[in-house]
Design a protein around this motif. Sequence first.
Motif, PDB file in Angstrom:
ATOM      1  N   ASP A 157       0.862  -1.178   0.000  1.00  0.00           N
ATOM      2  CA  ASP A 157       0.000   0.000   0.000  1.00  0.00           C
ATOM      3  C   ASP A 157       0.904   1.235   0.000  1.00  0.00           C
ATOM      4  OD1 ASP A 157      -2.244   1.562  -0.004  1.00  0.00           O
ATOM      5  OD2 ASP A 157      -3.145   0.671   1.788  1.00  0.00           O
ATOM      6  N   GLU A 158       0.285   2.397  -0.133  1.00  0.00           N
ATOM      7  CA  GLU A 158       1.037   3.642  -0.248  1.00  0.00           C
ATOM      8  C   GLU A 158       1.529   4.143   1.105  1.00  0.00           C
ATOM      9  OE1 GLU A 158      -0.350   7.039  -2.864  1.00  0.00           O
ATOM     10  OE2 GLU A 158      -0.527   7.986  -0.884  1.00  0.00           O
ATOM     11  N   VAL A 159       2.780   4.540   1.147  1.00  0.00           N
ATOM     12  CA  VAL A 159       3.357   5.271   2.279  1.00  0.00           C
ATOM     13  C   VAL A 159       3.384   6.739   1.862  1.00  0.00           C
ATOM     14  CG1 VAL A 159       5.393   5.636   3.718  1.00  0.00           C
ATOM     15  CG2 VAL A 159       4.774   3.315   3.006  1.00  0.00           C
ATOM     16  N   TYR A 160       2.771   7.591   2.678  1.00  0.00           N
ATOM     17  CA  TYR A 160       2.696   9.016   2.339  1.00  0.00           C
ATOM     18  C   TYR A 160       3.424   9.829   3.403  1.00  0.00           C
ATOM     19  CZ  TYR A 160       0.956  13.471   0.700  1.00  0.00           C
ATOM     20  OH  TYR A 160       0.886  14.748   0.211  1.00  0.00           O
ATOM     21  N   LEU A 161       4.289  10.733   2.955  1.00  0.00           N
ATOM     22  CA  LEU A 161       5.083  11.532   3.880  1.00  0.00           C
ATOM     23  C   LEU A 161       4.813  13.020   3.692  1.00  0.00           C
ATOM     24  CD1 LEU A 161       7.239   9.157   2.553  1.00  0.00           C
ATOM     25  CD2 LEU A 161       8.410   9.884   4.623  1.00  0.00           C
ATOM     26  N   LYS A 162       4.562  13.696   4.808  1.00  0.00           N
ATOM     27  CA  LYS A 162       4.522  15.155   4.823  1.00  0.00           C
ATOM     28  C   LYS A 162       5.808  15.600   5.515  1.00  0.00           C
ATOM     29  CE  LYS A 162      -0.475  15.927   4.885  1.00  0.00           C
ATOM     30  NZ  LYS A 162      -1.603  16.521   5.643  1.00  0.00           N
ATOM     31  N   ILE A 163       6.702  16.203   4.735  1.00  0.00           N
ATOM     32  CA  ILE A 163       8.023  16.556   5.239  1.00  0.00           C
ATOM     33  C   ILE A 163       8.070  18.059   5.500  1.00  0.00           C
ATOM     34  CG2 ILE A 163      10.499  16.483   4.761  1.00  0.00           C
ATOM     35  CD1 ILE A 163       8.992  14.296   2.530  1.00  0.00           C
ATOM     36  N   TYR A 164       8.292  18.421   6.756  1.00  0.00           N
ATOM     37  CA  TYR A 164       8.257  19.832   7.157  1.00  0.00           C
ATOM     38  C   TYR A 164       9.664  20.422   7.168  1.00  0.00           C
ATOM     39  CZ  TYR A 164       3.468  18.763   8.250  1.00  0.00           C
ATOM     40  OH  TYR A 164       2.155  18.379   8.146  1.00  0.00           O
ATOM     41  N   GLN A 203       4.974   8.170  -1.703  1.00  0.00           N
ATOM     42  CA  GLN A 203       4.547   9.499  -2.155  1.00  0.00           C
ATOM     43  C   GLN A 203       4.901  10.497  -1.053  1.00  0.00           C
ATOM     44  OE1 GLN A 203       3.319  10.171  -5.165  1.00  0.00           O
ATOM     45  NE2 GLN A 203       3.289   8.010  -5.771  1.00  0.00           N
ATOM     46  N   TYR A 204       5.287  11.699  -1.449  1.00  0.00           N
ATOM     47  CA  TYR A 204       5.680  12.677  -0.435  1.00  0.00           C
ATOM     48  C   TYR A 204       5.525  14.102  -0.941  1.00  0.00           C
ATOM     49  CZ  TYR A 204      10.024  12.562  -3.169  1.00  0.00           C
ATOM     50  OH  TYR A 204      10.943  12.602  -4.196  1.00  0.00           O
ATOM     51  N   GLU A 205       5.473  15.016   0.028  1.00  0.00           N
ATOM     52  CA  GLU A 205       5.475  16.440  -0.291  1.00  0.00           C
ATOM     53  C   GLU A 205       6.296  17.171   0.763  1.00  0.00           C
ATOM     54  OE1 GLU A 205       1.813  18.706   0.266  1.00  0.00           O
ATOM     55  OE2 GLU A 205       0.962  17.020   1.388  1.00  0.00           O
ATOM     56  N   PHE A 206       7.017  18.198   0.331  1.00  0.00           N
ATOM     57  CA  PHE A 206       7.766  19.049   1.243  1.00  0.00           C
ATOM     58  C   PHE A 206       6.910  20.268   1.570  1.00  0.00           C
ATOM     59  CE2 PHE A 206      11.126  16.346  -0.063  1.00  0.00           C
ATOM     60  CZ  PHE A 206      12.122  16.444   0.901  1.00  0.00           C
ATOM     61  N   ILE A 207       6.794  20.557   2.852  1.00  0.00           N
ATOM     62  CA  ILE A 207       5.882  21.612   3.307  1.00  0.00           C
ATOM     63  C   ILE A 207       6.657  22.636   4.124  1.00  0.00           C
ATOM     64  CG2 ILE A 207       3.867  22.114   4.758  1.00  0.00           C
ATOM     65  CD1 ILE A 207       2.984  19.177   4.188  1.00  0.00           C
ATOM     66  N   ASN A 208       6.407  23.909   3.845  1.00  0.00           N
ATOM     67  CA  ASN A 208       6.910  24.995   4.690  1.00  0.00           C
ATOM     68  C   ASN A 208       5.785  25.357   5.651  1.00  0.00           C
ATOM     69  OD1 ASN A 208       7.739  27.360   5.878  1.00  0.00           O
ATOM     70  ND2 ASN A 208       8.456  28.307   3.979  1.00  0.00           N
ATOM     71  N   PRO A 209       5.912  24.984   6.944  1.00  0.00           N
ATOM     72  CA  PRO A 209       4.801  25.192   7.877  1.00  0.00           C
ATOM     73  C   PRO A 209       4.471  26.655   8.139  1.00  0.00           C
ATOM     74  CG  PRO A 209       6.748  24.397   9.041  1.00  0.00           C
ATOM     75  CD  PRO A 209       7.056  24.336   7.577  1.00  0.00           C
ATOM     76  N   ALA A 210       5.379  27.556   7.761  1.00  0.00           N
ATOM     77  CA  ALA A 210       5.128  28.980   8.008  1.00  0.00           C
ATOM     78  C   ALA A 210       4.510  29.671   6.805  1.00  0.00           C
ATOM     79  CB  ALA A 210       6.430  29.678   8.388  1.00  0.00           C
TER      80      ALA A 210
END
Length: 199
Positions: A62-69, A101-108
């Motif tokens: 199954d898919e592993v999903y990452l939200k990278i801050y 699957q992943y995305e890089f996120i700027n929390p600010a």
Amino acid sequence: MVNRTSHKARKRKDLSRFVLLCGIVVALNIIGFYFFKRFDLTSEKRYTLSSSTIAMLKNLDDEVYLKIYLQGDFNPSFTRLRNEAREILGEFRAYAKDNIQYEFINPAEGLSKAQASELERQLYDKGLIPEQIIQKGKEKTTETIIWPGAIVSFKGKETVWQIFKRQIGIPPEECVNNSVQELEYGLANAIRKLQQNKS
């Protein structure tokens, strides 16, 4: 007559070469499909995944999903850490196909102060540890709080991948180097933890 015959022979020869070339390209694609191999050209082989990690990735169901801050304007050390994390994720995805699957996120970015504070509280509650970056400029010193980690999701379960790990008594630059060395282990460990915890 002679010219016409030689012209036809030349056309047949060119056509044969073209067909042969197409056959070679198709054969190489078939071989590449069944005998997939990635090459790590870095001197320290930092993108060469262990056989156990590769086996785990190939067997993901199954898919592993990452939200990278770990996105934003950082000092060179944390920029390098982000880039290295992106590279290792690319390696993981190459073996797991669409199951990473992943995305890089700027929390600010794009949030009001209240929204940013709420997001930071949620990240802290989930187990991510913030890091304070102090940058000394010519005219002023700035302090920034970053969240150098990721929330990893798999089959409705979540865990954290702490990408940067501070070590007491060790300079920040060395901590970044150590964190880079631990990228594969940390991410693979987070995925295995979620696999073991699945209900």
